[in-house]
Design a protein around this motif. Structure first.
Motif: not given
Length: 274
Positions: A100, A106, A108, A114, A156
């Protein structure tokens, strides 16, 4: 399902042969996956339940622009103060497990594949909230200012959302996934994924000013480094100084892929006038 190599850890037993394939020269280094064991890990202030393999660090007279880590977060591992250098920008690429990431306000959820770009002075945290270890590649470089240029914004994304760009005159067997627009001069480094299909190759010995870190994500190839051909496979790392000749020829019937760092888009620093 796409898989990405990561250091194996562990420790060979006493039957292992210590004569390995690691190489360090004035022009390049090769760190095979087999060298990335428990006893070669490092630990960092501000991180808990975390270990890492330092694959590259600036060395005077060698490659001087970047550091590259393979970071393993145990369940519950991570950091609220991950980056001590306010001038550092970085890229994270997740190879296994999940984490995480908070970036400003924010949140993500990261998974294998990723990709995160973090500009200098970014406020971020990362924690493994799952039950399995998380492994990610962390590439750091100090942002180099230029007139009229500001750092890029944080980003991201995921490999699945980045198109393959075939190289010219190769019938699609050599392509690059570019996570940043190569014509966007705000970026002073790029991290891409390069993919060769079976039969693919770099058909000439590239020689250029860019330093490189190449971490093999999957597949096998013969890679030309300076004057030497070396065999590389999943989890092997190659580290090249500027102008080191390089090329590759894919071996076998599997695709060959690596995560590539290179410095770009800035004037060369000059020494003092004598």
């Amino acid at each position: 399902m796409t898989t990405y190599a990561f250091p194996p850890g562990g420790q060979p037993d006493q039957s292992g042969n210590p004569e390995g394939t690691a190489i360090f020269t004035e022009a390049y280094a090769v760190l095979p996956a087999v060298t990335m064991r428990d006893i070669t890990t490092s630990y960092l202030p501000g991180w808990i339940n975390t270990r890492l393999w330092v694959l590259a660090r600036p060395l005077s007279g060698f490659a001087e622009t970047f550091s590259q880590y393979a970071v393993e977060l145990a369940p519950g591992g991570g950091s609220n103060t991950p980056e001590p250098d306010v001038e550092a920008q970085s890229v994270i690429f997740v190879a296994k497990g999940g984490a995480r990431l908070t970036l400003g306000r924010d949140t993500h959820e990261l998974r294998p594949g990723s990709f995160v770009y973090l500009p200098p002075s970014a406020v971020w945290t990362i924690w493994n909230t799952g039950d399995e270890p998380c492994g990610f590649h962390w590439i750091r470089k100090r942002f180099e200012p230029a007139a009229g240029i500001t750092p890029p914004e944080a980003r991201v994304t995921h490999e699945d959302d980045v198109a393959m760009s075939p190289m010219p005159d190769c019938d699609g067997v050599w392509s690059t996934q570019r996570f940043a627009d190569p014509f966007d001069l705000r970026y002073d480094f790029h991290v891409n994924i390069v993919t060769f299909l079976p039969g693919g190759r770099i058909p000439f010995a590239e020689t250029h000013v860019m330093e490189h870190g190449l971490y093999v994500l999957e597949g096998r190839a013969k890679y030309l480094l300076n004057k030497d051909w070396v065999e590389v496979g999943p989890g092997d790392f190659m580290w090249l100084r500027a102008f080191c000749p390089q090329a590759c020829i894919v071996e076998g019937d599997e695709r060959f892929r690596y995560l590539l760092y290179k410095d770009v888009n800035r004037h060369m620093k000059l020494g003092p006038v004598r």
